[in-house]
Design a protein around this motif. Structure first.
Motif, PDB file in Angstrom:
ATOM      1  N   LEU A  21      72.367 -58.867  60.274  1.00 32.69           N
ATOM      2  CA  LEU A  21      72.706 -58.059  59.103  1.00 32.69           C
ATOM      3  C   LEU A  21      74.142 -57.550  59.189  1.00 32.69           C
ATOM      4  O   LEU A  21      74.895 -57.634  58.215  1.00 32.69           O
ATOM      5  CB  LEU A  21      71.730 -56.887  58.975  1.00 32.69           C
ATOM      6  N   ALA A  22      74.534 -57.039  60.347  1.00 34.66           N
ATOM      7  CA  ALA A  22      75.891 -56.522  60.513  1.00 34.66           C
ATOM      8  C   ALA A  22      76.922 -57.642  60.382  1.00 34.66           C
ATOM      9  O   ALA A  22      77.986 -57.451  59.781  1.00 34.66           O
ATOM     10  CB  ALA A  22      76.019 -55.834  61.867  1.00 34.66           C
ATOM     11  N   ASN A  23      76.615 -58.815  60.906  1.00 36.60           N
ATOM     12  CA  ASN A  23      77.520 -59.953  60.815  1.00 36.60           C
ATOM     13  C   ASN A  23      77.661 -60.407  59.363  1.00 36.60           C
ATOM     14  O   ASN A  23      78.766 -60.666  58.892  1.00 36.60           O
ATOM     15  CB  ASN A  23      77.020 -61.088  61.703  1.00 36.60           C
ATOM     16  N   GLU A  24      76.545 -60.472  58.680  1.00 37.27           N
ATOM     17  CA  GLU A  24      76.544 -60.888  57.271  1.00 37.27           C
ATOM     18  C   GLU A  24      77.362 -59.925  56.407  1.00 37.27           C
ATOM     19  O   GLU A  24      78.070 -60.352  55.495  1.00 37.27           O
ATOM     20  CB  GLU A  24      75.093 -60.929  56.784  1.00 37.27           C
ATOM     21  N   ASN A  25      77.276 -58.626  56.731  1.00 36.65           N
ATOM     22  CA  ASN A  25      77.994 -57.607  55.951  1.00 36.65           C
ATOM     23  C   ASN A  25      79.371 -57.279  56.532  1.00 36.65           C
ATOM     24  O   ASN A  25      80.009 -56.319  56.098  1.00 36.65           O
ATOM     25  CB  ASN A  25      77.158 -56.317  55.875  1.00 36.65           C
ATOM     26  N   LYS A  74      78.459 -39.680  61.907  1.00 40.01           N
ATOM     27  CA  LYS A  74      79.126 -40.509  60.886  1.00 40.01           C
ATOM     28  C   LYS A  74      79.009 -42.001  61.203  1.00 40.01           C
ATOM     29  O   LYS A  74      79.980 -42.749  61.125  1.00 40.01           O
ATOM     30  CB  LYS A  74      80.578 -40.099  60.717  1.00 40.01           C
ATOM     31  N   PHE A  75      77.797 -42.415  61.581  1.00 39.23           N
ATOM     32  CA  PHE A  75      77.528 -43.821  61.859  1.00 39.23           C
ATOM     33  C   PHE A  75      77.575 -44.633  60.567  1.00 39.23           C
ATOM     34  O   PHE A  75      77.331 -44.121  59.481  1.00 39.23           O
ATOM     35  CB  PHE A  75      76.156 -43.997  62.502  1.00 39.23           C
ATOM     36  N   ASP A  76      77.832 -45.900  60.719  1.00 41.95           N
ATOM     37  CA  ASP A  76      77.800 -46.852  59.612  1.00 41.95           C
ATOM     38  C   ASP A  76      76.396 -46.831  58.993  1.00 41.95           C
ATOM     39  O   ASP A  76      75.408 -46.693  59.719  1.00 41.95           O
ATOM     40  CB  ASP A  76      78.118 -48.249  60.158  1.00 41.95           C
ATOM     41  N   PRO A  77      76.281 -46.982  57.678  1.00 38.56           N
ATOM     42  CA  PRO A  77      74.954 -46.984  57.037  1.00 38.56           C
ATOM     43  C   PRO A  77      74.002 -48.036  57.621  1.00 38.56           C
ATOM     44  O   PRO A  77      72.792 -47.807  57.702  1.00 38.56           O
ATOM     45  CB  PRO A  77      75.256 -47.290  55.571  1.00 38.56           C
ATOM     46  N   THR A  78      74.538 -49.159  58.063  1.00 34.52           N
ATOM     47  CA  THR A  78      73.699 -50.194  58.672  1.00 34.52           C
ATOM     48  C   THR A  78      73.046 -49.669  59.944  1.00 34.52           C
ATOM     49  O   THR A  78      71.853 -49.888  60.177  1.00 34.52           O
ATOM     50  CB  THR A  78      74.543 -51.450  58.990  1.00 34.52           C
ATOM     51  N   THR A  79      73.811 -48.967  60.753  1.00 35.32           N
ATOM     52  CA  THR A  79      73.286 -48.407  62.004  1.00 35.32           C
ATOM     53  C   THR A  79      72.249 -47.340  61.693  1.00 35.32           C
ATOM     54  O   THR A  79      71.194 -47.286  62.334  1.00 35.32           O
ATOM     55  CB  THR A  79      74.421 -47.799  62.856  1.00 35.32           C
TER      56      THR A  79
END
Length: 184
Positions: A21-25, A74-79
């Motif tokens: 998911l992180a790679n795709e985004n 303040k983590f990334d929304p994906t995390t």
């Protein structure tokens, strides 16, 4: 505490989903930075470990707690979504395995050689650069070094690269000598 961060089967499945998911985004670096911060917090905070591991705390409370930590840091929304999903699925206790597995996936993807150096006391910059140079000549590329202090090794160092361990600690040498004396 660093021994807690070993890849597990469940952790690998969650890490693979997060990595994809992180790679795709195009959020790999942000998610990696978040997980590294979370790893440091895990090592430093008994409360965080208790939140994730305790079987007494309901999954819903774990989810709220981990998401609050993600907001505060303040983590990334994906995390943040990943942490919430792990907690909601009752897998918060597998968080360390997922972090370790994600780091391995990232290293393989980026061509990074990760090395952990364990010493009895903190290493100075000159020692770290000498270890990096020795590893670069042995491995053929620059390693990403993580240093950790473990006073129980008494002296010397241990270096882990992948599944290989170079152990030049005083404790190990004394144990070997004790074993040899017992056999004699």
């Amino acid at each position: 505490m660093a021994e807690d961060f070993r890849s597990t089967e469940v952790g690998e499945r969650y890490a693979q989903a997060l990595f994809d998911l992180a790679n795709e985004n195009k959020r790999l670096d942000a998610v990696r930075a978040d997980l590294r911060s979370l790893r440091a917090a895990w090592i430093d905070s008994a409360d965080l470990r208790r939140l994730a591991i305790s079987p007494v705390i309901p999954a819903e409370d774990k989810q709220k707690g981990l998401e609050a930590i993600a907001d505060k840091a303040k983590f990334d929304p994906t995390t943040k979504k990943f942490l919430g999903l792990m907690a909601a699925s009752g897998r918060a206790s597998d968080l360390t395995g997922a972090i370790a597995a994600f780091e391995a996936l990232y290293a393989r993807h980026a061509g990074i050689v990760a090395a952990e150096v364990i010493s009895a006391r903190a290493l100075d910059a000159r020692q770290v650069s000498a270890i990096k140079a020795a590893l670069k000549s042995a491995l053929g590329r620059d390693p990403e070094l993580t240093a950790r202090v473990d006073p129980s090794i008494l002296g010397g160092i241990k270096v882990k690269v992948g599944s290989k361990l170079f152990d030049a600690s005083l404790k190990t040498r004394l144990d070997q000598m004790k074993f040899a004396l017992r056999r004699a």
